[in-house]
Design a protein around this motif. Structure first.
Motif, PDB file in Angstrom:
ATOM      1  N   SER A  90       0.828  -1.207   0.000  1.00 31.63           N
ATOM      2  CA  SER A  90       0.000   0.000   0.000  1.00 31.63           C
ATOM      3  C   SER A  90       0.861   1.255   0.000  1.00 31.63           C
ATOM      4  CB  SER A  90      -0.937   0.025   1.223  1.00 31.63           C
ATOM      5  OG  SER A  90      -1.790  -1.082   1.205  1.00 31.63           O
ATOM      6  N   ILE A  91       1.893   1.254   0.831  1.00 30.33           N
ATOM      7  CA  ILE A  91       2.810   2.404   0.861  1.00 30.33           C
ATOM      8  C   ILE A  91       3.470   2.566  -0.514  1.00 30.33           C
ATOM      9  CG2 ILE A  91       4.957   3.324   1.835  1.00 30.33           C
ATOM     10  CD1 ILE A  91       4.191   1.869   4.483  1.00 30.33           C
ATOM     11  N   GLY A  92       3.916   1.465  -1.082  1.00 32.50           N
ATOM     12  CA  GLY A  92       4.549   1.512  -2.403  1.00 32.50           C
ATOM     13  C   GLY A  92       3.614   2.070  -3.461  1.00 32.50           C
ATOM     14  N   LEU A  93       2.359   1.660  -3.426  1.00 32.96           N
ATOM     15  CA  LEU A  93       1.382   2.180  -4.384  1.00 32.96           C
ATOM     16  C   LEU A  93       1.138   3.671  -4.175  1.00 32.96           C
ATOM     17  CD1 LEU A  93      -1.212  -0.762  -4.455  1.00 32.96           C
ATOM     18  CD2 LEU A  93       0.388  -0.088  -6.271  1.00 32.96           C
ATOM     19  N   ASN A  96       3.174   6.312  -5.966  1.00 34.08           N
ATOM     20  CA  ASN A  96       2.906   6.608  -7.374  1.00 34.08           C
ATOM     21  C   ASN A  96       2.077   7.868  -7.571  1.00 34.08           C
ATOM     22  OD1 ASN A  96       4.273   4.385  -8.509  1.00 34.08           O
ATOM     23  ND2 ASN A  96       2.576   3.047  -7.988  1.00 34.08           N
ATOM     24  N   TYR A  97       1.469   8.382  -6.514  1.00 36.77           N
ATOM     25  CA  TYR A  97       0.612   9.554  -6.618  1.00 36.77           C
ATOM     26  C   TYR A  97       1.392  10.808  -6.233  1.00 36.77           C
ATOM     27  CZ  TYR A  97      -3.137   6.179  -7.017  1.00 36.77           C
ATOM     28  OH  TYR A  97      -3.929   5.165  -7.446  1.00 36.77           O
ATOM     29  N   PRO A  98       0.917  11.964  -6.684  1.00 36.37           N
ATOM     30  CA  PRO A  98       1.598  13.213  -6.289  1.00 36.37           C
ATOM     31  C   PRO A  98       1.636  13.332  -4.767  1.00 36.37           C
ATOM     32  CG  PRO A  98      -0.050  13.634  -7.994  1.00 36.37           C
ATOM     33  CD  PRO A  98      -0.223  12.204  -7.568  1.00 36.37           C
ATOM     34  N   HIS A  99       2.779  13.693  -4.254  1.00 36.55           N
ATOM     35  CA  HIS A  99       2.987  13.722  -2.806  1.00 36.55           C
ATOM     36  C   HIS A  99       2.318  14.935  -2.171  1.00 36.55           C
ATOM     37  CE1 HIS A  99       6.774  11.347  -3.969  1.00 36.55           C
ATOM     38  NE2 HIS A  99       5.785  10.525  -3.730  1.00 36.55           N
ATOM     39  N   THR A 100       1.471  14.634  -1.184  1.00 32.59           N
ATOM     40  CA  THR A 100       0.809  15.667  -0.392  1.00 32.59           C
ATOM     41  C   THR A 100       0.957  15.296   1.075  1.00 32.59           C
ATOM     42  OG1 THR A 100      -1.325  14.522  -0.378  1.00 32.59           O
ATOM     43  CG2 THR A 100      -0.925  16.065  -2.209  1.00 32.59           C
ATOM     44  N   LEU A 101       0.640  16.235   1.941  1.00 29.88           N
ATOM     45  CA  LEU A 101       0.728  15.962   3.373  1.00 29.88           C
ATOM     46  C   LEU A 101      -0.257  14.858   3.770  1.00 29.88           C
ATOM     47  CD1 LEU A 101       2.295  16.884   5.850  1.00 29.88           C
ATOM     48  CD2 LEU A 101       0.470  18.508   6.325  1.00 29.88           C
ATOM     49  N   PHE A 102      -1.458  14.872   3.192  1.00 27.28           N
ATOM     50  CA  PHE A 102      -2.450  13.837   3.521  1.00 27.28           C
ATOM     51  C   PHE A 102      -1.972  12.456   3.058  1.00 27.28           C
ATOM     52  CE2 PHE A 102      -6.126  11.202   2.385  1.00 27.28           C
ATOM     53  CZ  PHE A 102      -6.668  11.054   3.654  1.00 27.28           C
ATOM     54  N   LEU A 103      -1.402  12.410   1.854  1.00 32.15           N
ATOM     55  CA  LEU A 103      -0.888  11.134   1.341  1.00 32.15           C
ATOM     56  C   LEU A 103       0.242  10.617   2.233  1.00 32.15           C
ATOM     57  CD1 LEU A 103      -1.483   9.314  -1.127  1.00 32.15           C
ATOM     58  CD2 LEU A 103       0.491  10.363  -2.201  1.00 32.15           C
ATOM     59  N   LEU A 104       1.099  11.513   2.676  1.00 35.23           N
ATOM     60  CA  LEU A 104       2.178  11.107   3.579  1.00 35.23           C
ATOM     61  C   LEU A 104       1.614  10.636   4.920  1.00 35.23           C
ATOM     62  CD1 LEU A 104       5.342  11.043   3.501  1.00 35.23           C
ATOM     63  CD2 LEU A 104       5.154  12.875   5.148  1.00 35.23           C
ATOM     64  N   LEU A 106      -1.195   9.056   5.283  1.00 31.21           N
ATOM     65  CA  LEU A 106      -1.652   7.677   5.009  1.00 31.21           C
ATOM     66  C   LEU A 106      -0.467   6.714   5.012  1.00 31.21           C
ATOM     67  CD1 LEU A 106      -4.311   8.034   2.166  1.00 31.21           C
ATOM     68  CD2 LEU A 106      -4.691   7.301   4.518  1.00 31.21           C
ATOM     69  N   MET A 107       0.620   7.098   4.363  1.00 26.59           N
ATOM     70  CA  MET A 107       1.803   6.235   4.316  1.00 26.59           C
ATOM     71  C   MET A 107       2.375   6.035   5.721  1.00 26.59           C
ATOM     72  SD  MET A 107       3.708   7.152   0.686  1.00 26.59           S
ATOM     73  CE  MET A 107       4.416   8.663   1.201  1.00 26.59           C
ATOM     74  N   ALA A 108       2.420   7.110   6.505  1.00 26.47           N
ATOM     75  CA  ALA A 108       2.931   7.002   7.880  1.00 26.47           C
ATOM     76  C   ALA A 108       2.022   6.106   8.719  1.00 26.47           C
ATOM     77  CB  ALA A 108       3.060   8.388   8.505  1.00 26.47           C
ATOM     78  N   SER A 109       0.720   6.183   8.489  1.00 28.96           N
ATOM     79  CA  SER A 109      -0.230   5.326   9.224  1.00 28.96           C
ATOM     80  C   SER A 109      -0.005   3.863   8.877  1.00 28.96           C
ATOM     81  CB  SER A 109      -1.671   5.725   8.906  1.00 28.96           C
ATOM     82  OG  SER A 109      -1.924   7.036   9.322  1.00 28.96           O
ATOM     83  N   PHE A 110       0.154   3.567   7.583  1.00 34.16           N
ATOM     84  CA  PHE A 110       0.422   2.189   7.166  1.00 34.16           C
ATOM     85  C   PHE A 110       1.763   1.709   7.735  1.00 34.16           C
ATOM     86  CE2 PHE A 110      -2.270   2.789   3.085  1.00 34.16           C
ATOM     87  CZ  PHE A 110      -3.422   2.476   3.780  1.00 34.16           C
ATOM     88  N   ASN A 111       2.745   2.592   7.737  1.00 33.17           N
ATOM     89  CA  ASN A 111       4.052   2.258   8.291  1.00 33.17           C
ATOM     90  C   ASN A 111       3.937   1.959   9.786  1.00 33.17           C
ATOM     91  OD1 ASN A 111       7.015   2.108   8.036  1.00 33.17           O
ATOM     92  ND2 ASN A 111       6.938   3.840   9.427  1.00 33.17           N
ATOM     93  N   PHE A 112       3.145   2.741  10.497  1.00 34.19           N
ATOM     94  CA  PHE A 112       2.927   2.522  11.933  1.00 34.19           C
ATOM     95  C   PHE A 112       2.341   1.130  12.171  1.00 34.19           C
ATOM     96  CE2 PHE A 112      -0.099   2.724  15.502  1.00 34.19           C
ATOM     97  CZ  PHE A 112       0.786   2.958  16.534  1.00 34.19           C
ATOM     98  N   ILE A 113       1.303   0.787  11.416  1.00 32.07           N
ATOM     99  CA  ILE A 113       0.653  -0.520  11.569  1.00 32.07           C
ATOM    100  C   ILE A 113       1.641  -1.641  11.232  1.00 32.07           C
ATOM    101  CG2 ILE A 113      -1.159  -2.042  10.648  1.00 32.07           C
ATOM    102  CD1 ILE A 113      -2.817   0.585  10.219  1.00 32.07           C
ATOM    103  N   SER A 114       2.395  -1.460  10.153  1.00 32.29           N
ATOM    104  CA  SER A 114       3.361  -2.476   9.758  1.00 32.29           C
ATOM    105  C   SER A 114       4.453  -2.654  10.801  1.00 32.29           C
ATOM    106  CB  SER A 114       3.984  -2.090   8.417  1.00 32.29           C
ATOM    107  OG  SER A 114       4.972  -3.010   8.073  1.00 32.29           O
ATOM    108  N   ASP A 115       4.944  -1.551  11.345  1.00 31.75           N
ATOM    109  CA  ASP A 115       5.986  -1.649  12.376  1.00 31.75           C
ATOM    110  C   ASP A 115       5.456  -2.286  13.651  1.00 31.75           C
ATOM    111  OD1 ASP A 115       7.778  -0.600  10.624  1.00 31.75           O
ATOM    112  OD2 ASP A 115       8.091   1.287  11.694  1.00 31.75           O
TER     113      ASP A 115
END
Length: 172
Positions: A90-93, A96-104, A106-115
């Motif tokens: 999910s983070i990898g996908l 592929n989208y333009p980077h925004t604070l909200f998108l980051l 989401l990535m940080a949230s997925f990273n938190f769950i994964s860690d």
């Protein structure tokens, strides 16, 4: 050390898998930090990424206690591997989208769950180490795990800092 690893092949495989996972963790962390720093709200973004990496470490104590009480640890390890795979995909996908604070976020949230899942998996594996390694070799096994984990953290941090410097600080 090599003799120990040769004489304990199952331990070596489990430790290798764990280290491979940590390398992936560090690579995603570096990529996320680099992305965070490139955003207009870079300070806030870097803070979000750092929190997503730090909180799971702080919660490891509670995860270890929880893991000790669980039955069917192998089943839970397999489930955690799938959860982490989905989170990292999910983070990898999202990259592929333009980077925004909200998108980051989401990535940080997925990273938190994964860690969290990764730290829980590490806690689930610990009792197996006691069964795989002789009591007199336990100190050496823990030393190997600790040394390689720290080495990976240092090398990944160095690589991340080098990439960060190359892309954001150094003027081409």
């Amino acid at each position: 050390m090599l003799t120990f690893l040769k004489n304990n092949p199952i331990f070596s495989k489990i430790a290798g898998i764990s280290l491979f996972s940590k390398v992936g963790d560090r690579l995603f962390y570096t990529a996320m930090l680099t992305t965070a720093a490139s955003l207009p709200n870079g300070n806030t973004a870097v803070m979000m990424v750092s929190i997503s990496e730090t909180l799971p470490i702080l919660l490891s104590f509670f995860l270890g206690t929880l893991a000790d009480k669980k039955k069917r640890k192998i089943h839970l390890l397999i489930q955690n591997s799938f959860v982490r795979t989905v989170m990292y995909l999910s983070i990898g996908l999202l990259f592929n989208y333009p980077h925004t604070l909200f998108l980051l976020f989401l990535m940080a949230s997925f990273n938190f769950i994964s860690d969290l899942a990764g730290n829980y998996s590490s806690a689930l594996v610990t009792p197996f180490t006691k069964n795989l390694v002789k009591a007199e070799d336990m100190e050496q096994a823990q030393g190997i795990i600790s040394m390689t984990t720290q080495l990976i953290n240092v090398l990944a941090t160095f690589a991340g800092a080098t990439l960060f410097y190359h892309f954001f600080i150094e003027v081409p």
